[in-house]
Write a protein that holds these residues in place. Structure first.
Motif, PDB file in Angstrom:
ATOM      1  N   ALA A   1      -6.041 -11.865   1.783  1.00 46.14           N
ATOM      2  CA  ALA A   1      -5.954 -13.322   1.650  1.00 46.14           C
ATOM      3  C   ALA A   1      -4.638 -13.741   0.996  1.00 46.14           C
TER       4      ALA A   1
ATOM      5  N   TYR B   1      -0.300 -13.538   0.271  1.00 45.61           N
ATOM      6  CA  TYR B   1       0.869 -13.985   1.047  1.00 45.61           C
ATOM      7  C   TYR B   1       1.184 -13.042   2.224  1.00 45.61           C
ATOM      8  N   ILE B   2       1.524 -11.809   1.926  1.00 44.69           N
ATOM      9  CA  ILE B   2       1.927 -10.896   3.011  1.00 44.69           C
ATOM     10  C   ILE B   2       0.695 -10.455   3.809  1.00 44.69           C
ATOM     11  N   GLY B   3      -0.425 -10.259   3.098  1.00 44.72           N
ATOM     12  CA  GLY B   3      -1.658  -9.823   3.755  1.00 44.72           C
ATOM     13  C   GLY B   3      -2.110 -10.797   4.832  1.00 44.72           C
TER      14      GLY B   3
ATOM     15  N   ASN C   1     -10.222 -10.028  -4.069  1.00 45.08           N
ATOM     16  CA  ASN C   1     -11.010 -10.595  -5.180  1.00 45.08           C
ATOM     17  C   ASN C   1     -10.489 -11.994  -5.568  1.00 45.08           C
ATOM     18  N   TYR C   2      -9.536 -12.506  -4.824  1.00 45.40           N
ATOM     19  CA  TYR C   2      -8.982 -13.856  -5.003  1.00 45.40           C
ATOM     20  C   TYR C   2      -8.400 -14.088  -6.402  1.00 45.40           C
ATOM     21  N   CYS C   3      -7.883 -13.043  -7.022  1.00 52.38           N
ATOM     22  CA  CYS C   3      -7.274 -13.237  -8.344  1.00 52.38           C
ATOM     23  C   CYS C   3      -5.913 -13.920  -8.204  1.00 52.38           C
ATOM     24  N   ASN C   4      -5.298 -13.821  -7.020  1.00 55.03           N
ATOM     25  CA  ASN C   4      -4.022 -14.522  -6.820  1.00 55.03           C
ATOM     26  C   ASN C   4      -3.962 -15.173  -5.436  1.00 55.03           C
ATOM     27  N   SER C   5      -5.118 -15.627  -4.955  1.00 52.04           N
ATOM     28  CA  SER C   5      -5.147 -16.298  -3.642  1.00 52.04           C
ATOM     29  C   SER C   5      -6.344 -17.238  -3.614  1.00 52.04           C
TER      30      SER C   5
ATOM     31  N   CYS D   1     -10.942  -4.167  -5.815  1.00 55.94           N
ATOM     32  CA  CYS D   1     -10.652  -2.766  -5.441  1.00 55.94           C
ATOM     33  C   CYS D   1     -10.795  -1.800  -6.613  1.00 55.94           C
TER      34      CYS D   1
ATOM     35  N   ALA E   1      -3.407  -5.091  -2.053  1.00 58.43           N
ATOM     36  CA  ALA E   1      -3.978  -5.627  -3.304  1.00 58.43           C
ATOM     37  C   ALA E   1      -3.261  -5.075  -4.531  1.00 58.43           C
ATOM     38  N   ALA E   2      -2.612  -5.951  -5.248  1.00 56.72           N
ATOM     39  CA  ALA E   2      -1.913  -5.577  -6.484  1.00 56.72           C
ATOM     40  C   ALA E   2      -1.534  -6.851  -7.213  1.00 56.72           C
TER      41      ALA E   2
ATOM     42  N   LYS F   1       1.555  -8.772  -9.165  1.00 57.97           N
ATOM     43  CA  LYS F   1       2.995  -8.632  -8.863  1.00 57.97           C
ATOM     44  C   LYS F   1       3.928  -9.442  -9.762  1.00 57.97           C
TER      45      LYS F   1
ATOM     46  N   SER G   1       5.098  -0.929  -1.143  1.00 53.16           N
ATOM     47  CA  SER G   1       5.966  -0.639  -2.283  1.00 53.16           C
ATOM     48  C   SER G   1       7.104  -1.652  -2.287  1.00 53.16           C
TER      49      SER G   1
ATOM     50  N   TYR H   1       5.317  -3.328 -13.845  1.00 53.47           N
ATOM     51  CA  TYR H   1       5.034  -3.587 -12.426  1.00 53.47           C
ATOM     52  C   TYR H   1       5.786  -2.573 -11.554  1.00 53.47           C
TER      53      TYR H   1
ATOM     54  N   PHE I   1      11.951  -5.402   0.804  1.00 50.76           N
ATOM     55  CA  PHE I   1      13.004  -6.106   0.089  1.00 50.76           C
ATOM     56  C   PHE I   1      12.434  -7.496  -0.259  1.00 50.76           C
TER      57      PHE I   1
HETATM   58  P1  NAD Z   1      -0.221 -11.832  -3.300  1.00 50.96           P
HETATM   59  O1  NAD Z   1      -0.536 -11.942  -4.741  1.00 50.96           O
HETATM   60  O2  NAD Z   1      -0.010 -13.073  -2.514  1.00 50.96           O
HETATM   61  O3  NAD Z   1      -1.352 -10.972  -2.560  1.00 50.96           O
HETATM   62  C1  NAD Z   1      -2.055  -9.930  -3.202  1.00 50.96           C
HETATM   63  C2  NAD Z   1      -3.526 -10.147  -2.915  1.00 50.96           C
HETATM   64  O4  NAD Z   1      -4.258  -9.079  -3.516  1.00 50.96           O
HETATM   65  C3  NAD Z   1      -4.068 -11.451  -3.506  1.00 50.96           C
HETATM   66  O5  NAD Z   1      -4.824 -12.121  -2.513  1.00 50.96           O
HETATM   67  C4  NAD Z   1      -4.943 -10.990  -4.673  1.00 50.96           C
HETATM   68  O6  NAD Z   1      -6.021 -11.865  -4.885  1.00 50.96           O
HETATM   69  C5  NAD Z   1      -5.379  -9.621  -4.189  1.00 50.96           C
HETATM   70  N1  NAD Z   1      -5.723  -8.658  -5.233  1.00 50.96           N
HETATM   71  C6  NAD Z   1      -4.987  -8.291  -6.313  1.00 50.96           C
HETATM   72  N2  NAD Z   1      -5.650  -7.360  -7.013  1.00 50.96           N
HETATM   73  C7  NAD Z   1      -6.824  -7.117  -6.371  1.00 50.96           C
HETATM   74  C8  NAD Z   1      -7.925  -6.244  -6.591  1.00 50.96           C
HETATM   75  N3  NAD Z   1      -7.989  -5.446  -7.647  1.00 50.96           N
HETATM   76  N4  NAD Z   1      -8.937  -6.248  -5.704  1.00 50.96           N
HETATM   77  C9  NAD Z   1      -8.921  -7.068  -4.607  1.00 50.96           C
HETATM   78  N5  NAD Z   1      -7.907  -7.920  -4.356  1.00 50.96           N
HETATM   79  C10 NAD Z   1      -6.872  -7.943  -5.230  1.00 50.96           C
HETATM   80  O7  NAD Z   1       1.048 -10.851  -3.175  1.00 50.96           O
HETATM   81  P2  NAD Z   1       1.958 -10.514  -1.925  1.00 50.96           P
HETATM   82  O8  NAD Z   1       3.279 -11.141  -2.147  1.00 50.96           O
HETATM   83  O9  NAD Z   1       1.222 -10.765  -0.669  1.00 50.96           O
HETATM   84  O10 NAD Z   1       2.150  -8.957  -2.154  1.00 50.96           O
HETATM   85  C11 NAD Z   1       1.381  -7.999  -1.468  1.00 50.96           C
HETATM   86  C12 NAD Z   1       1.829  -6.609  -1.904  1.00 50.96           C
HETATM   87  O11 NAD Z   1       3.222  -6.469  -1.645  1.00 50.96           O
HETATM   88  C13 NAD Z   1       1.642  -6.320  -3.378  1.00 50.96           C
HETATM   89  O12 NAD Z   1       1.266  -4.964  -3.507  1.00 50.96           O
HETATM   90  C14 NAD Z   1       3.028  -6.534  -3.955  1.00 50.96           C
HETATM   91  O13 NAD Z   1       3.234  -5.796  -5.125  1.00 50.96           O
HETATM   92  C15 NAD Z   1       3.879  -6.024  -2.811  1.00 50.96           C
HETATM   93  N6  NAD Z   1       5.252  -6.570  -2.822  1.00 50.96           N
HETATM   94  C16 NAD Z   1       5.450  -7.922  -2.794  1.00 50.96           C
HETATM   95  C17 NAD Z   1       6.731  -8.435  -2.822  1.00 50.96           C
HETATM   96  C18 NAD Z   1       6.976  -9.927  -2.833  1.00 50.96           C
HETATM   97  O14 NAD Z   1       8.078 -10.347  -3.196  1.00 50.96           O
HETATM   98  N7  NAD Z   1       6.014 -10.752  -2.434  1.00 50.96           N
HETATM   99  C19 NAD Z   1       7.845  -7.561  -2.871  1.00 50.96           C
HETATM  100  C20 NAD Z   1       7.610  -6.191  -2.864  1.00 50.96           C
HETATM  101  C21 NAD Z   1       6.303  -5.697  -2.839  1.00 50.96           C
END
Ligand code: NAD
Ligand code: UFG
Length: 339
Positions: free
Chosen positions: A13, A15-17, A36-40, A63, A85-86, A88, A127, A153, A182
């Motif tokens: 749910a 950004y990238i997912g 788990n919608y902690c950041n979405s 997770c 899921a992480a 960030k 990564s 991080y 990147f």
């Molecule tokens: P985001 O926060 O938009 O998406 C992460 C999603 O994971 C969120 O929907 C959040 O609710 C969910 N989540 C977090 N912890 C969870 C858990 N324990 N269980 C279930 N859900 C969980 O972030 P994003 O920008 O989409 O990033 C996705 C991945 O790409 C991350 O691993 C991030 O570290 C990595 N990444 C992002 C960037 C960037 O600039 N956006 C750059 C490099 C790497």
């Protein structure tokens, strides 16, 4: 009978997912989301339905909760996992390191454990180019040494890469593709999904769009006396739809070659902060209110990717420009403002 390969997308749910969910459907896969919608936000699921015309299966599960995650694997038969899921936020990881190690490392350990238990062969892991730190040479390739992490991080990404490689060696995990992103920017060209920063954005592009929308009075450019083309920091900004596509190609590539990979995912082109602001202004015919401020602590002066390995391995190439990304990011911001 549905014969599409089912792919677990943790953090689907986000950004990238969410963009990768769309790319997977287009690529003939069936995505199943765990978040788990902690950041979405949950309403992103409705957006995905509107955009794709399909109802995407979703489990609201953390997770780090092995028992609940096990139920998901028990219910479904996955051909692969894309583990997004992480947490960030770099700054928060400095003040709350345990939260980051527990969430980011703990989640990956559970995922690998369950992939092993249920014989799921293919893992794609998110990564970051942050593993390279301040690069010794540019463009940075995958052989560049991993530097001491600047933040907890960044350290979680290094640890997760190490865990994946150790598990492949021990045959706990069949294969994985580690993608070092990147700077992902932009939004789906429809303007229906995009980045949803909670609170004040840390990243450049959401800060630009929120400034243009009048939510922020001005953008502060962090430093203009770096040793770069115009004194501002240089990054490799990649359109999130190109990034999403790389995940689909990674699954297909692993399935056909039965091998593991570590790949840079960028455009190969560096753009300065000022150039990025100018691209936004030009494509959207807007003037952005910005000022030059102090350098941000821990910022890398410049980094951009050597992309020949990922292009050759995946048969993948970026399609979108920085201006495309700035147009789509603005379209998404306007959609949010009207909502
Ligand atoms: P985001 O926060 O938009 O998406 C992460 C999603 O994971 C969120 O929907 C959040 O609710 C969910 N989540 C977090 N912890 C969870 C858990 N324990 N269980 C279930 N859900 C969980 O972030 P994003 O920008 O989409 O990033 C996705 C991945 O790409 C991350 O691993 C991030 O570290 C990595 N990444 C992002 C960037 C960037 O600039 N956006 C750059 C490099 C790497
Ligand atoms: N910037 C500004 N003003 C702002 C925000 C950012 O000038 O208000 C500048 C930064 O100084 C940097 C550039 O814009 O030079 C890009 O900054 P971002 O925060 O958008 O991106 P970073 O490259 O600094 O960091 C991002 C992620 C990190 C990740 C890193 C490497 O936020 O999580 O990429 O993958 F570790």
């Amino acid at each position: 009978m549905n014969t599409k390969p089912k792919i677990l997308i943790t953090g689907g749910a986000g950004y990238i997912g969410s963009h990768t969910v769309v790319a997977l459907l287009e690529g003939g896969f069936e995505p199943v989301i765990v978040d788990n919608y902690c950041n979405s936000q949950k309403w992103i699921m409705d957006q995905l339905k509107e955009l794709t015309g399909q109802i995407i299966k979703e489990y609201t599960v953390d997770c780090t909760n092995l028992k609940e995650l096990d139920t998901v694997f028990e219910n479904e038969t996955f051909a692969g996992v894309i583990h997004f899921a992480a947490l960030k936020a770099v700054g928060e990881s400095v003040s709350e390191p345990l939260k980051y190690y527990r969430n980011n490392v703990g989640s990956l350990i559970n995922i690998i454990d369950l992939m092993s238990k249920y014989n799921v062969p293919n893992l794609v892991f998110s990564s970051s180019c942050t593993v390279y730190g301040e690069a010794d040479y540019l463009p940075v390739n995958e052989q560049h040494p991993i530097k001491t992490a600047e933040s907890p991080y960044g350290c979680t990404k290094q640890m997760c890469e190490q865990i994946i490689n150790d598990c492949i060696k021990s045959k706990k995990l069949s294969r994985a593709t580690i993608l070092r992103y990147f700077n992902p920017v932009g939004a789906n060209t429809s303007g229906l999904i995009g980045e949803l920063p909670i609170g004040t954005p840390n990243n450049l592009v959401p800060f630009i769009t929120q400034t243009a929308a009048g939510i922020r009075p001005n953008l502060t450019i962090f430093g203009d006396d770096y040793n770069t083309v115009d004194g501002t920091c240089v990054r490799d900004y990649i359109h999130v739809m190109d990034l999403a596509d790389a995940h689909v190609k990674s699954l297909e590539n692993m399935e056909s070659k039965k091998e593991s990979f570590t790949l840079n995912i960028g455009t190969g082109k560096g753009s300065s902060v000022l150039e990025t602001v100018k691209a936004f202004e030009k494509v959207n015919k807007l003037k952005l209110n910005y000022k030059i401020g102090a350098k941000r602590e821990g910022d890398i002066e410049q980094i951009y990717a050597e992309t020949s390995l990922s292009e050759k391995t995946l048969g993948w190439k970026t399609k979108y420009s920085l201006e495309d990304a700035m147009r789509d990011a603005w379209k998404w911001q306007q959609y949010l403002d009207a909502k």
